[in-house]
Design a protein around this motif. Structure first.
Motif, PDB file in Angstrom:
ATOM      1  N   SER A  86      38.718  33.367  44.543  1.00  0.00           N
ATOM      2  CA  SER A  86      39.945  32.685  44.140  1.00  0.00           C
ATOM      3  C   SER A  86      40.750  33.500  43.131  1.00  0.00           C
ATOM      4  O   SER A  86      41.884  33.137  42.807  1.00  0.00           O
ATOM      5  N   LEU A  87      40.188  34.593  42.635  1.00  0.00           N
ATOM      6  CA  LEU A  87      40.885  35.433  41.666  1.00  0.00           C
ATOM      7  C   LEU A  87      41.866  36.373  42.361  1.00  0.00           C
ATOM      8  O   LEU A  87      41.727  36.659  43.553  1.00  0.00           O
ATOM      9  N   ALA A  88      42.821  36.871  41.601  1.00  0.00           N
ATOM     10  CA  ALA A  88      43.824  37.791  42.147  1.00  0.00           C
ATOM     11  C   ALA A  88      43.247  39.199  42.224  1.00  0.00           C
ATOM     12  O   ALA A  88      43.703  40.133  41.554  1.00  0.00           O
ATOM     13  N   LEU A  89      42.240  39.369  43.064  1.00  0.00           N
ATOM     14  CA  LEU A  89      41.522  40.644  43.144  1.00  0.00           C
ATOM     15  C   LEU A  89      42.408  41.784  43.627  1.00  0.00           C
ATOM     16  O   LEU A  89      42.149  42.956  43.319  1.00  0.00           O
ATOM     17  N   GLU A  90      43.451  41.448  44.369  1.00  0.00           N
ATOM     18  CA  GLU A  90      44.323  42.495  44.910  1.00  0.00           C
ATOM     19  C   GLU A  90      45.076  43.236  43.815  1.00  0.00           C
ATOM     20  O   GLU A  90      45.631  44.325  44.054  1.00  0.00           O
ATOM     21  N   GLU A  91      45.094  42.695  42.594  1.00  0.00           N
ATOM     22  CA  GLU A  91      45.806  43.343  41.495  1.00  0.00           C
ATOM     23  C   GLU A  91      44.977  44.432  40.818  1.00  0.00           C
ATOM     24  O   GLU A  91      45.508  45.214  40.028  1.00  0.00           O
ATOM     25  N   PHE A 130      27.714  45.138  39.016  1.00  0.00           N
ATOM     26  CA  PHE A 130      27.056  44.048  38.292  1.00  0.00           C
ATOM     27  C   PHE A 130      26.154  43.281  39.252  1.00  0.00           C
ATOM     28  O   PHE A 130      26.574  42.850  40.323  1.00  0.00           O
ATOM     29  N   VAL A 131      24.916  43.090  38.846  1.00  0.00           N
ATOM     30  CA  VAL A 131      23.954  42.392  39.692  1.00  0.00           C
ATOM     31  C   VAL A 131      24.194  40.892  39.645  1.00  0.00           C
ATOM     32  O   VAL A 131      24.197  40.207  40.669  1.00  0.00           O
ATOM     33  N   GLY A 132      24.405  40.336  38.455  1.00  0.00           N
ATOM     34  CA  GLY A 132      24.580  38.903  38.295  1.00  0.00           C
ATOM     35  C   GLY A 132      25.994  38.453  38.630  1.00  0.00           C
ATOM     36  O   GLY A 132      26.965  39.119  38.274  1.00  0.00           O
ATOM     37  N   ALA A 133      26.103  37.315  39.331  1.00  0.00           N
ATOM     38  CA  ALA A 133      27.422  36.787  39.696  1.00  0.00           C
ATOM     39  C   ALA A 133      28.240  36.453  38.460  1.00  0.00           C
ATOM     40  O   ALA A 133      29.460  36.648  38.435  1.00  0.00           O
ATOM     41  N   GLY A 134      27.582  35.943  37.414  1.00  0.00           N
ATOM     42  CA  GLY A 134      28.298  35.594  36.192  1.00  0.00           C
ATOM     43  C   GLY A 134      28.887  36.815  35.507  1.00  0.00           C
ATOM     44  O   GLY A 134      30.033  36.789  35.049  1.00  0.00           O
ATOM     45  N   ASP A 135      28.124  37.897  35.440  1.00  0.00           N
ATOM     46  CA  ASP A 135      28.627  39.127  34.815  1.00  0.00           C
ATOM     47  C   ASP A 135      29.791  39.709  35.617  1.00  0.00           C
ATOM     48  O   ASP A 135      30.770  40.200  35.045  1.00  0.00           O
ATOM     49  N   ARG A 136      29.677  39.648  36.941  1.00  0.00           N
ATOM     50  CA  ARG A 136      30.760  40.156  37.795  1.00  0.00           C
ATOM     51  C   ARG A 136      32.031  39.334  37.578  1.00  0.00           C
ATOM     52  O   ARG A 136      33.126  39.884  37.470  1.00  0.00           O
ATOM     53  N   LEU A 137      31.871  38.013  37.531  1.00  0.00           N
ATOM     54  CA  LEU A 137      33.021  37.136  37.303  1.00  0.00           C
ATOM     55  C   LEU A 137      33.701  37.458  35.980  1.00  0.00           C
ATOM     56  O   LEU A 137      34.936  37.560  35.913  1.00  0.00           O
ATOM     57  N   ARG A 138      32.932  37.629  34.909  1.00  0.00           N
ATOM     58  CA  ARG A 138      33.512  37.893  33.593  1.00  0.00           C
ATOM     59  C   ARG A 138      34.298  39.203  33.594  1.00  0.00           C
ATOM     60  O   ARG A 138      35.378  39.283  33.018  1.00  0.00           O
ATOM     61  N   TYR A 139      33.754  40.218  34.229  1.00  0.00           N
ATOM     62  CA  TYR A 139      34.452  41.503  34.275  1.00  0.00           C
ATOM     63  C   TYR A 139      35.756  41.371  35.052  1.00  0.00           C
ATOM     64  O   TYR A 139      36.820  41.810  34.588  1.00  0.00           O
ATOM     65  N   LEU A 140      35.692  40.799  36.240  1.00  0.00           N
ATOM     66  CA  LEU A 140      36.887  40.667  37.065  1.00  0.00           C
ATOM     67  C   LEU A 140      37.946  39.830  36.360  1.00  0.00           C
ATOM     68  O   LEU A 140      39.127  40.198  36.321  1.00  0.00           O
ATOM     69  N   ALA A 141      37.529  38.694  35.811  1.00  0.00           N
ATOM     70  CA  ALA A 141      38.482  37.811  35.141  1.00  0.00           C
ATOM     71  C   ALA A 141      39.132  38.505  33.953  1.00  0.00           C
ATOM     72  O   ALA A 141      40.342  38.379  33.730  1.00  0.00           O
ATOM     73  N   ALA A 142      38.356  39.247  33.175  1.00  0.00           N
ATOM     74  CA  ALA A 142      38.897  39.918  31.996  1.00  0.00           C
ATOM     75  C   ALA A 142      39.945  40.942  32.393  1.00  0.00           C
ATOM     76  O   ALA A 142      41.005  41.048  31.756  1.00  0.00           O
ATOM     77  N   HIS A 143      39.706  41.701  33.444  1.00  0.00           N
ATOM     78  CA  HIS A 143      40.634  42.770  33.808  1.00  0.00           C
ATOM     79  C   HIS A 143      41.866  42.240  34.537  1.00  0.00           C
ATOM     80  O   HIS A 143      42.956  42.823  34.413  1.00  0.00           O
ATOM     81  N   ARG A 150      45.595  30.186  27.776  1.00  0.00           N
ATOM     82  CA  ARG A 150      45.789  29.928  29.195  1.00  0.00           C
ATOM     83  C   ARG A 150      44.442  29.544  29.810  1.00  0.00           C
ATOM     84  O   ARG A 150      43.387  30.034  29.377  1.00  0.00           O
ATOM     85  N   ASP A 151      44.476  28.703  30.838  1.00  0.00           N
ATOM     86  CA  ASP A 151      43.233  28.337  31.506  1.00  0.00           C
ATOM     87  C   ASP A 151      43.000  29.250  32.705  1.00  0.00           C
ATOM     88  O   ASP A 151      43.745  30.213  32.936  1.00  0.00           O
ATOM     89  N   ALA A 152      41.979  28.931  33.500  1.00  0.00           N
ATOM     90  CA  ALA A 152      41.580  29.824  34.587  1.00  0.00           C
ATOM     91  C   ALA A 152      42.651  29.978  35.657  1.00  0.00           C
ATOM     92  O   ALA A 152      42.632  30.958  36.410  1.00  0.00           O
ATOM     93  N   SER A 153      43.600  29.044  35.737  1.00  0.00           N
ATOM     94  CA  SER A 153      44.652  29.163  36.740  1.00  0.00           C
ATOM     95  C   SER A 153      45.536  30.388  36.485  1.00  0.00           C
ATOM     96  O   SER A 153      46.208  30.877  37.394  1.00  0.00           O
ATOM     97  N   PHE A 154      45.553  30.881  35.265  1.00  0.00           N
ATOM     98  CA  PHE A 154      46.322  32.088  34.920  1.00  0.00           C
ATOM     99  C   PHE A 154      45.846  33.284  35.723  1.00  0.00           C
ATOM    100  O   PHE A 154      46.592  34.245  35.928  1.00  0.00           O
ATOM    101  N   LEU A 155      44.600  33.242  36.191  1.00  0.00           N
ATOM    102  CA  LEU A 155      44.019  34.354  36.933  1.00  0.00           C
ATOM    103  C   LEU A 155      44.268  34.262  38.425  1.00  0.00           C
ATOM    104  O   LEU A 155      43.938  35.169  39.168  1.00  0.00           O
ATOM    105  N   ARG A 156      44.883  33.153  38.871  1.00  0.00           N
ATOM    106  CA  ARG A 156      45.113  32.948  40.305  1.00  0.00           C
ATOM    107  C   ARG A 156      46.586  32.763  40.651  1.00  0.00           C
ATOM    108  O   ARG A 156      47.048  33.236  41.665  1.00  0.00           O
TER     109      ARG A 156
END
Length: 238
Positions: free
Chosen positions: A22-27, A39-52, A226-232
């Motif tokens: 659901s994240l704007a990965l194309e950016e 990143f092996v863990g899904a949580g760690d991967r999510l945090r990295y992607l969301a931060a960037h 901003r909430d998580a919608s800022f990332l989508r």
């Protein structure tokens, strides 16, 4: 006296639903996506992607450049001269400095007209505080040790985020060492030429956060949340 404009953004990541699709990965660019896959863990991967994604979207608001068109580089390290100093925009015509930090579902981005560092961390436990005390400047250690044990985690957390924000700001990170510079409560003893500010996070008392900007003066910034919608969603207006 120089006074720098300083803008701070706090983005909340929904870690209860770690759906990276659901994240704007194309950016993101290829290097960011490749690193995320390590990143092996899904949580760690999510945090990295969301931060960037958050960083790109905040910088897009400040530069007028689409998030996916931003390109990054590294400044020269002031300690060794290597190409691993502060992250920077490759396009030197975009006159902004920035810093990124994230911790347990919160992403902090600082943007300024001068070199800047930002740090956010969840408050440590008492055992972590005791283990890290020897790494502090002697005056910082004395300040923490004077506090009752029950409030030491908060005191230490605020101190440590100030220290990391400053070390990010000067471009060396922890490689500079943590005991040589004083970032304690007495602002008169802090490194000259820098303003270091604690951030007030009233809804997140379990965290400490700070920013450091290379300026003689900088007012306490408004923290734009901003909430998580800022990332989508489509990139909003500033």
């Amino acid at each position: 006296m120089t006074r720098a404009r300083l803008d701070v953004w706090l983005v909340r990541v929904n870690e209860q639903r770690p759906d990276t699709l659901s994240l704007a990965l194309e950016e993101l660019d290829g290097r960011e996506r490749e690193r995320a896959e390590r990143f092996v863990g899904a949580g760690d991967r999510l945090r990295y992607l969301a931060a960037h994604i958050a960083l790109r979207r905040v910088l897009a608001l400040h530069t007028g450049t689409a998030p996916g068109e931003l390109r990054f580089t590294r400044s020269t390290c002031p300690a060794c001269g290597g190409p691993h100093g502060r992250p920077a925009l490759a396009d030197e015509t975009l006159p902004v400095h920035f810093s990124l930090s994230h911790s347990h579902g919160l992403v902090l981005v600082a943007v300024a007209a001068a070199p800047v560092g930002a740090d956010i961390q969840r408050l440590p436990g008492g055992g972590t505080v005791e283990a890290c005390l020897p790494a502090l400047h002697p005056a910082e250690r004395a300040e923490v040790e004077r506090r009752p044990e029950g409030v030491r985690p908060g005191e230490f957390g605020r101190l440590w985020t100030r220290k990391e924000a400053y070390l990010k700001g000067i471009g060396t990170g922890l490689a500079h060492g943590t005991s040589s510079d004083y970032l304690g409560a007495d602002t008169r003893g802090r490194p000259p030429g820098w303003t270091v500010l604690d951030l007030d996070l009233p809804e997140d008392r379990a965290y400490a956060a700070a920013v450091a900007v290379r300026a003689q003066e900088a007012g306490p910034p408004e923290v734009r949340e901003r909430d998580a919608s800022f990332l989508r969603a489509a990139v909003p207006a500033l």
